[in-house]
Design a protein around this motif. Structure first.
Motif, short mmCIF file in Angstrom:
data_model
loop_
_atom_site.label_atom_id
_atom_site.label_comp_id
_atom_site.label_asym_id
_atom_site.label_seq_id
_atom_site.Cartn_x
_atom_site.Cartn_y
_atom_site.Cartn_z
N ASP A 37 -50.67 66.56 73.39
CA ASP A 37 -50.02 67.87 73.37
C ASP A 37 -50.22 68.53 74.73
OD1 ASP A 37 -49.44 67.98 70.41
OD2 ASP A 37 -51.62 67.75 70.36
N VAL A 38 -49.15 69.09 75.28
CA VAL A 38 -49.21 69.66 76.63
C VAL A 38 -48.74 71.11 76.62
CG1 VAL A 38 -48.26 69.53 78.96
CG2 VAL A 38 -49.00 67.45 77.81
N GLN A 39 -49.53 71.96 77.27
CA GLN A 39 -49.16 73.35 77.54
C GLN A 39 -49.40 73.62 79.02
OE1 GLN A 39 -50.53 76.35 74.62
NE2 GLN A 39 -51.41 74.67 73.42
N LEU A 40 -49.14 74.85 79.46
CA LEU A 40 -49.37 75.22 80.85
C LEU A 40 -50.49 76.24 80.95
CD1 LEU A 40 -45.78 75.73 82.36
CD2 LEU A 40 -47.21 73.67 82.42
N SER A 41 -51.33 76.06 81.97
CA SER A 41 -52.32 77.10 82.29
C SER A 41 -51.60 78.30 82.90
CB SER A 41 -53.35 76.54 83.28
OG SER A 41 -52.70 76.23 84.51
N ARG A 42 -52.33 79.38 83.08
CA ARG A 42 -51.71 80.59 83.64
C ARG A 42 -51.14 80.33 85.03
NH1 ARG A 42 -55.58 85.58 84.16
NH2 ARG A 42 -55.86 84.85 86.30
N ASP A 43 -51.76 79.42 85.76
CA ASP A 43 -51.26 79.10 87.10
C ASP A 43 -50.33 77.88 87.09
OD1 ASP A 43 -53.64 77.87 86.31
OD2 ASP A 43 -54.44 77.67 88.33
N GLY A 44 -49.80 77.54 85.92
CA GLY A 44 -48.70 76.60 85.84
C GLY A 44 -49.06 75.12 85.89
N VAL A 45 -50.29 74.77 85.51
CA VAL A 45 -50.70 73.37 85.52
C VAL A 45 -50.60 72.80 84.09
CG1 VAL A 45 -52.56 71.74 86.02
CG2 VAL A 45 -52.26 73.79 87.44
N PRO A 46 -49.91 71.67 83.88
CA PRO A 46 -49.86 71.06 82.56
C PRO A 46 -51.23 70.54 82.12
CG PRO A 46 -48.04 70.28 83.93
CD PRO A 46 -49.00 70.98 84.84
N ILE A 108 -45.53 62.53 75.00
CA ILE A 108 -45.92 63.86 75.50
C ILE A 108 -45.21 64.93 74.68
CG2 ILE A 108 -45.96 65.41 77.49
CD1 ILE A 108 -45.77 62.89 79.27
N GLU A 109 -45.95 65.59 73.81
CA GLU A 109 -45.36 66.69 73.05
C GLU A 109 -45.50 67.98 73.84
OE1 GLU A 109 -45.85 69.40 69.02
OE2 GLU A 109 -46.71 67.38 69.02
N LEU A 110 -44.38 68.63 74.10
CA LEU A 110 -44.40 69.93 74.75
C LEU A 110 -44.65 70.98 73.69
CD1 LEU A 110 -41.37 69.59 77.22
CD2 LEU A 110 -43.77 68.96 77.57
N LYS A 111 -45.85 71.56 73.70
CA LYS A 111 -46.24 72.57 72.71
C LYS A 111 -45.75 73.93 73.20
CE LYS A 111 -48.38 72.23 69.61
NZ LYS A 111 -48.04 71.94 68.19
N ALA A 112 -44.47 74.12 73.16
CA ALA A 112 -43.95 75.33 73.79
C ALA A 112 -42.49 75.52 73.44
CB ALA A 112 -44.08 75.21 75.31
N THR A 113 -42.00 76.67 73.81
CA THR A 113 -40.56 76.89 73.91
C THR A 113 -40.27 77.13 75.39
OG1 THR A 113 -40.68 79.29 73.70
CG2 THR A 113 -40.57 78.01 71.65
N SER A 114 -39.05 76.95 75.76
CA SER A 114 -38.71 77.16 77.18
C SER A 114 -38.97 78.60 77.60
CB SER A 114 -37.25 76.79 77.43
OG SER A 114 -36.39 77.47 76.51
N ASP A 115 -38.91 79.54 76.65
CA ASP A 115 -39.19 80.93 76.96
C ASP A 115 -40.68 81.19 77.11
OD1 ASP A 115 -36.50 81.52 76.86
OD2 ASP A 115 -36.54 82.11 74.75
N MET A 116 -41.49 80.48 76.32
CA MET A 116 -42.94 80.69 76.35
C MET A 116 -43.55 80.15 77.64
SD MET A 116 -45.71 79.33 73.58
CE MET A 116 -47.43 79.85 73.63
N TYR A 117 -43.10 78.98 78.05
CA TYR A 117 -43.61 78.33 79.26
C TYR A 117 -42.45 77.97 80.18
CZ TYR A 117 -48.29 77.70 77.19
OH TYR A 117 -49.52 77.89 76.65
N PRO A 118 -41.87 78.96 80.86
CA PRO A 118 -40.76 78.64 81.77
C PRO A 118 -41.17 77.59 82.79
CG PRO A 118 -41.02 81.02 81.51
CD PRO A 118 -42.21 80.40 80.87
#
Length: 239
Positions: A37-46, A108-118
């Motif tokens: 599962d992948v998300q982004l940190s506040r500074d944009g790192v997967p 790689i599952e993107l744990k997000a919506t495009s709006d949540m993690y642009p």
């Protein structure tokens, strides 16, 4: 032969989405896929983590997206599972790509919506390009629009829709999103749907199967149904 996919790494033996769980899965040759599962940190790192909040699997508090990579790396992501894993850190996707390259397929599952993690799709694809791993992964998500965005950015990477439930026109939804993988919660997946999807050229992943009887049943449907499990050892008994 049904592919065994380790859910969040070998999460039955080690803390989910950690390098230890990934390495345990890589050490078993019969495991041919690993889901993360992948998300982004506040500074944009997967980074690898399932929940949108930190409390369940780390010593942190609050939203993942509110913390920089440096802040996330300070957290203990292992002791919640067992004290033996105290000191495990939240890994970056790049670390995982380096470990997995040439050894296993990565889901790689993107744990997000495009709006949540642009920009999450672009950042993941950039890493895959840098490490020359576009043909060794698939990108999946519950957000069908995000998967369509991935497909528009790069048509060479395999993509899949994750589904919990049994919506109508499922195969039509795959086509509309440009996806070639159906990843469905196993209580909702049927033999008929799995076989129909496979016959039409889609790949099928059933998740998350941990009971041996459920694993054996789904394996009997078709040899090409991929089994995503927290306990690969329970599946490998039947392989």
């Amino acid at each position: 032969m049904n592919i065994c996919m380790a859910h969040r790494g070998w999460s039955g033996k080690a803390p989910e989405n950690t390098m230890t769980a990934i390495r345990l899965a890589l050490a078993e040759p019969a495991i041919r896929g690993i889901e993360i599962d992948v998300q982004l940190s506040r500074d944009g790192v997967p980074v690898l983590i399932h929940d949108f909040t930190l409390e369940r699997t780390t010593t942190g508090r609050g939203l993942v997206m509110d913390h920089t990579l440096e802040e996330l790396r300070e957290l203990d992501a292992g002791s919640w599972f067992n004290e033996r894993f105290a000191g495990e850190r939240i890994p970056t996707l790049e670390e995982v790509l380096q470990a997995v390259k040439g050894r296993c397929t990565l889901n790689i599952e993107l744990k997000a919506t495009s709006d949540m993690y642009p920009g999450i799709a672009e950042k993941v694809l950039e890493l895959l390009e840098r490490h020359e791993m576009k043909q060794e992964v698939c990108i999946t998500s519950f957000d069908h629009d995000l998967i369509r965005q991935v497909r528009e950015l790069d048509a060479t990477v395999e993509t899949g829709l994750i589904v919990m439930g049994r919506p109508v026109l499922m195969l039509e939804q795959l086509e509309a999103a440009g996806a070639n993988i159906l990843s469905m919660g196993y209580p909702y997946l049927t033999r008929e749907l799995a076989c129909e999807a496979l016959e039409k050229g889609y790949k099928v992943i059933a998740w998350t199967l941990d009971e041996p009887s459920h694993i054996r049943t789904v394996m009997s449907w078709h040899p090409d149904v991929q089994i995503c499990t927290n306990h690969p050892d329970r599946m490998l008994e039947f392989v």
